[in-house]
Write a protein that holds these residues in place. Sequence first.
Motif, short mmCIF file in Angstrom:
data_model
loop_
_atom_site.label_atom_id
_atom_site.label_comp_id
_atom_site.label_asym_id
_atom_site.label_seq_id
_atom_site.Cartn_x
_atom_site.Cartn_y
_atom_site.Cartn_z
N LYS A 272 0.85 -1.18 0.00
CA LYS A 272 0.00 0.00 0.00
C LYS A 272 0.88 1.23 0.00
O LYS A 272 1.98 1.24 0.56
N ASN A 273 0.41 2.28 -0.63
CA ASN A 273 1.10 3.56 -0.64
C ASN A 273 0.31 4.53 0.21
O ASN A 273 -0.93 4.53 0.18
N TYR A 274 1.01 5.37 0.96
CA TYR A 274 0.32 6.37 1.78
C TYR A 274 0.28 7.68 1.03
O TYR A 274 1.31 8.24 0.70
N ARG A 275 -0.91 8.13 0.69
CA ARG A 275 -1.06 9.35 -0.10
C ARG A 275 -2.35 10.05 0.29
O ARG A 275 -3.39 9.43 0.45
N GLY A 276 -2.28 11.36 0.44
CA GLY A 276 -3.48 12.14 0.72
C GLY A 276 -4.15 11.76 2.04
O GLY A 276 -5.36 11.86 2.19
N GLY A 277 -3.34 11.32 3.03
CA GLY A 277 -3.92 11.03 4.33
C GLY A 277 -4.52 9.64 4.45
O GLY A 277 -5.14 9.31 5.46
N GLN A 278 -4.36 8.79 3.43
CA GLN A 278 -4.90 7.44 3.52
C GLN A 278 -4.04 6.47 2.72
O GLN A 278 -3.26 6.86 1.88
N PHE A 279 -4.17 5.19 3.07
CA PHE A 279 -3.40 4.17 2.36
C PHE A 279 -4.10 3.80 1.08
O PHE A 279 -5.32 3.62 1.05
N GLU A 280 -3.33 3.68 0.01
CA GLU A 280 -3.87 3.30 -1.27
C GLU A 280 -3.31 1.93 -1.65
O GLU A 280 -2.11 1.73 -1.66
N GLN A 281 -4.19 1.01 -1.96
CA GLN A 281 -3.77 -0.35 -2.24
C GLN A 281 -3.45 -0.53 -3.71
O GLN A 281 -4.18 -0.10 -4.59
N THR A 282 -2.32 -1.18 -3.98
CA THR A 282 -1.93 -1.45 -5.35
C THR A 282 -2.61 -2.74 -5.81
O THR A 282 -3.11 -3.53 -5.00
N TYR A 283 -2.58 -2.97 -7.12
CA TYR A 283 -3.15 -4.18 -7.68
C TYR A 283 -2.37 -5.40 -7.20
O TYR A 283 -2.96 -6.41 -6.79
N GLU A 284 -1.04 -5.32 -7.22
CA GLU A 284 -0.23 -6.45 -6.77
C GLU A 284 -0.50 -6.76 -5.31
O GLU A 284 -0.56 -7.92 -4.90
N GLY A 285 -0.64 -5.71 -4.50
CA GLY A 285 -0.92 -5.91 -3.09
C GLY A 285 -2.25 -6.59 -2.87
O GLY A 285 -2.39 -7.45 -1.98
N HIS A 286 -3.25 -6.21 -3.67
CA HIS A 286 -4.57 -6.84 -3.54
C HIS A 286 -4.49 -8.32 -3.88
O HIS A 286 -5.06 -9.16 -3.18
N LEU A 287 -3.76 -8.67 -4.94
CA LEU A 287 -3.64 -10.07 -5.33
C LEU A 287 -2.98 -10.89 -4.23
O LEU A 287 -3.39 -12.03 -3.96
N GLN A 288 -2.00 -10.31 -3.56
CA GLN A 288 -1.29 -11.03 -2.50
C GLN A 288 -2.18 -11.24 -1.28
O GLN A 288 -2.12 -12.28 -0.63
N SER A 289 -3.00 -10.24 -0.95
CA SER A 289 -3.82 -10.34 0.25
C SER A 289 -5.10 -11.14 0.04
O SER A 289 -5.52 -11.91 0.89
N ILE A 290 -5.75 -10.94 -1.12
CA ILE A 290 -7.05 -11.57 -1.33
C ILE A 290 -6.94 -13.07 -1.58
O ILE A 290 -7.89 -13.82 -1.36
N CYS A 291 -5.76 -13.53 -2.03
CA CYS A 291 -5.60 -14.96 -2.32
C CYS A 291 -5.71 -15.82 -1.06
O CYS A 291 -5.93 -17.02 -1.14
N ARG A 292 -5.58 -15.20 0.11
CA ARG A 292 -5.68 -15.95 1.36
C ARG A 292 -7.11 -15.97 1.92
O ARG A 292 -7.38 -16.59 2.93
N GLU A 293 -8.01 -15.29 1.22
CA GLU A 293 -9.39 -15.22 1.70
C GLU A 293 -10.17 -16.46 1.28
O GLU A 293 -9.93 -17.03 0.21
N ASN A 294 -11.09 -16.84 2.10
CA ASN A 294 -11.93 -18.00 1.81
C ASN A 294 -13.28 -17.62 1.21
O ASN A 294 -14.10 -18.48 0.91
N GLU A 295 -13.52 -16.31 1.07
CA GLU A 295 -14.80 -15.87 0.55
C GLU A 295 -14.96 -16.24 -0.92
O GLU A 295 -13.99 -16.26 -1.68
N LYS A 296 -16.17 -16.53 -1.31
CA LYS A 296 -16.46 -16.87 -2.69
C LYS A 296 -17.71 -16.13 -3.15
O LYS A 296 -18.59 -15.80 -2.36
#
Length: 267
Positions: free
Chosen positions: A4-28
């Motif tokens: 994630k990048n910190y910009r404008g007072g909030q964290f912004e998630q990158t596409y690569e970061g989302h792929l790394q984090s969401i792959c561990r989710e069990n939601e379907k």
Amino acid sequence: MSKKNYRGGQFEQTYEGHLQSICRENEKINEQQVRAAVSGFDSLGAGILHTQPLFYAIDYTQASYRLMTSATRELVGEPSEAFLEGGIPKLLDIYHPEDFKVYNEHVFSTNMAFLRSQPVEDHHRFVFSYNFRVRHRSGRYIPIYQRGSYLTSPDTGLPLYSIGMVMNITPFKKDFLMHHTIEKTSTAGCDLLEAHTYYPREEDRLLSVREQQILQYMADGWCSKQIADRLNIAENTIANHRKNMLKKTSTKNVAELVAFACKRGLI
């Protein structure tokens, strides 16, 4: 860890970061939801005669394609099976590096920030569009246009699936700029909510020598006709240069453009 990048007072998630984090989710997402969302994009391809639209469904939790139509062969010279088997890594392999950097760091994070500002139950109503370049099997890069929506987690609001369509825009795309829009669908059509322009190549953002020359005359108070007469070019050419300069600098009028140029020492 999610990138994630910190910009404008909030964290912004990158596409690569989302792929790394969401792959561990069990939601379907329910299979019926995926098919219904894909079918909703059929109408977006109506009337497109110069190319066959490609329809896709990406499962972020598995980094794979659940659906990829046969138009991949026309688009990049490879069969759909190559993407169904290779998943997102296959897409990243043919994605132009400059364009992916923009998508990863800006387009995707902007989409995520927008979704966070909206009720989760409305997420399926938004259409996210942008253009980028992919490598054809022949080795050349071709410009494509993508329109899609996200199916998100009811708990976190993060995308679990991406559903949409892609088409070849070679006949219409002659520059390297990336255009990104966010629309909301309704019974009346789509309403534009946001529009952004990005420059994968930094040199495209800078003003040309001719543009700087014209801008200097503007800053001196000359009108378009006077500048055209001085440079022995058409007045419409001056208008086109002005339009391009506004787009490159993300300014709204000549006053803002001149202020921008003065602040950065361009004139």
